[in-house]
Write a protein that holds these residues in place. Sequence first.
Motif, PDB file in Angstrom:
ATOM      1  N   HIS A  14      25.100  33.837   1.662  1.00 44.18           N
ATOM      2  CA  HIS A  14      24.236  33.243   2.688  1.00 44.18           C
ATOM      3  C   HIS A  14      22.880  33.919   2.794  1.00 44.18           C
ATOM      4  O   HIS A  14      21.901  33.278   3.170  1.00 44.18           O
ATOM      5  N   HIS A  45      27.809  28.118   5.668  1.00 44.71           N
ATOM      6  CA  HIS A  45      26.553  28.554   5.055  1.00 44.71           C
ATOM      7  C   HIS A  45      25.349  28.408   5.986  1.00 44.71           C
ATOM      8  O   HIS A  45      24.614  29.377   6.220  1.00 44.71           O
ATOM      9  N   HIS A  46      25.131  27.216   6.530  1.00 46.27           N
ATOM     10  CA  HIS A  46      23.936  27.030   7.347  1.00 46.27           C
ATOM     11  C   HIS A  46      24.034  27.705   8.704  1.00 46.27           C
ATOM     12  O   HIS A  46      23.022  28.148   9.269  1.00 46.27           O
ATOM     13  N   CYS A  91      18.790  23.845  -0.090  1.00 49.57           N
ATOM     14  CA  CYS A  91      19.739  24.735  -0.757  1.00 49.57           C
ATOM     15  C   CYS A  91      19.952  24.244  -2.182  1.00 49.57           C
ATOM     16  O   CYS A  91      20.391  23.104  -2.399  1.00 49.57           O
ATOM     17  N   CYS A 134      19.348  32.501   0.933  1.00 45.69           N
ATOM     18  CA  CYS A 134      18.539  31.392   1.446  1.00 45.69           C
ATOM     19  C   CYS A 134      17.658  31.842   2.613  1.00 45.69           C
ATOM     20  O   CYS A 134      16.524  31.375   2.750  1.00 45.69           O
ATOM     21  N   GLU A 139      23.206  31.257   7.775  1.00 48.00           N
ATOM     22  CA  GLU A 139      21.799  31.363   7.416  1.00 48.00           C
ATOM     23  C   GLU A 139      20.911  31.312   8.658  1.00 48.00           C
ATOM     24  O   GLU A 139      19.957  32.092   8.800  1.00 48.00           O
ATOM     25  N   GLY A 160      20.562  20.013   2.987  1.00 50.48           N
ATOM     26  CA  GLY A 160      21.722  20.433   2.203  1.00 50.48           C
ATOM     27  C   GLY A 160      22.832  19.411   2.335  1.00 50.48           C
ATOM     28  O   GLY A 160      22.731  18.452   3.109  1.00 50.48           O
ATOM     29  N   ARG A 177      13.193  25.295  -3.265  1.00 51.43           N
ATOM     30  CA  ARG A 177      14.604  25.061  -3.590  1.00 51.43           C
ATOM     31  C   ARG A 177      15.081  26.234  -4.440  1.00 51.43           C
ATOM     32  O   ARG A 177      14.581  26.476  -5.526  1.00 51.43           O
ATOM     33  N   HIS A 199      15.125  21.721   6.890  1.00 46.93           N
ATOM     34  CA  HIS A 199      16.066  22.397   5.986  1.00 46.93           C
ATOM     35  C   HIS A 199      17.132  21.373   5.622  1.00 46.93           C
ATOM     36  O   HIS A 199      17.730  20.753   6.495  1.00 46.93           O
ATOM     37  N   THR A 249      20.781  29.627  -7.234  1.00 49.40           N
ATOM     38  CA  THR A 249      21.817  30.629  -6.993  1.00 49.40           C
ATOM     39  C   THR A 249      22.424  31.047  -8.322  1.00 49.40           C
ATOM     40  O   THR A 249      23.305  30.378  -8.857  1.00 49.40           O
TER      41      THR A 249
END
Length: 453
Positions: free
Chosen positions: A211, A239-240, A26, A214, A243, A231, A63, A229, A66
Amino acid sequence: MLRIYDTRARQVEEIAAGRALRIYSCGPTVYRHAHVGNLRTYLMSDLIRRVLELRRVRVLACRNITDVGHLSDEGVDKVVAQAQAEGRSVRELARSYEDAFVADTATLNLRPPEHSPRASETIELMVELIAKLVERGHAYAVPDGSVFFDVRTFPTYGEISGNRLDALKPAHRIDAVDSRKRFHADWSLWKPADGELSWETPWGRGFPGWHVECSAMSLRYLGTSFEIHTGGIDLRFPHHEDERAQSDSAAGHEVVRHWVHGEHLLFDGRKMAKSTGNVVLLSDVVAAGLDPLAVRLAFLEHRYRQQLNLTWDTLRAADRTLRRWRSRVAGWAESVSAPMAADHVQRMEAAFEDDLDTPAALRILRELEREESVPPGAKFEAFLHVDQVLALDLSKEIGRAPTLPPGAGELLTTRERAREDQNWDTADRLRDELAELGVRVSDTPDGQTWSLS
């Protein structure tokens, strides 16, 4: 092979890499400068890559950048206002922060990813993903042009963070109290809006939720199944979790094999954040006269899963160590060549592969530095070999005259005058101050001499 802590599995697991491995990280939100706490997370990803590459594994990294999303409506208004105040577009503002981030990562010797897509340039991918989720019954549109993910269609939600869906309260989400939602924990995939940060879609003009980018980017650039993955620990929820739900629902299976998270960084015992007024940038470290790679070394002194309290004292200590090692390597380079110290190297490699145990590797490196039975040429080869992972530019001083740390030259001059005046107490005090800077001073009949200790 590398073993690393998998947040979802809650245990250290071996990374089955084969000849190639794909990793998604991320990336930064480019509305402000990245501070050193942000950069620590990207060092974790860099270490994973370097350890694998040391074993001849080809790594394909993505990567994201944002430059849209991750903001409330009020946040978007602030970014637009800042851009207008500076006389440029929002995209120009974002590019300037992106350029600064890329420069910082290069300064810290972080390998650049093969793919670095911008959210604003991959809106089409996000729209396609949202449409697929709607078609498969995992998302729904509402009359105002918003689209929400239906979290109750994803039964394993919460496996990364441990948050159970039936235990989540509406107050856990910023936009939780929303009558448009079927369930309070549903989240926005698309939000209605006008202005520079908006695009036309089948649901109306707007911009993506945070979200979804990603998911769209990782599926596009790494495929529907990839190994790692990464972060920061703060991204586990929501977020994850969000996602993972999006990606798995679109792919129809588990997309990410291992979820890896790095811990928070404090500075002088306080959280590093703009809201706390406790932000240190890499440029601040350079302005203080320290080598920026002292930041990398200070990070390496702690496990990525440990909370780190960084201070100016620890950075100065890391700077002294860095200068000493470079001086030693430059000196050893003049010695007779010898095979590298295999035992020490094997132990350091084993530490790297043991959940990125860089503190243990550095202890072994210091042990090797002091080991009198190992020839200088063997130390030289070993230090340069492990620097493929450490990336501290330990060969930087080879062939160069030794460089004094900032402020040391003035102290040496003052000390020489104190000796001429036979002011021995002052000379002794200045010798101690120089020693703290990593400069060893010796007095000879021809005057004082110095070397980096």
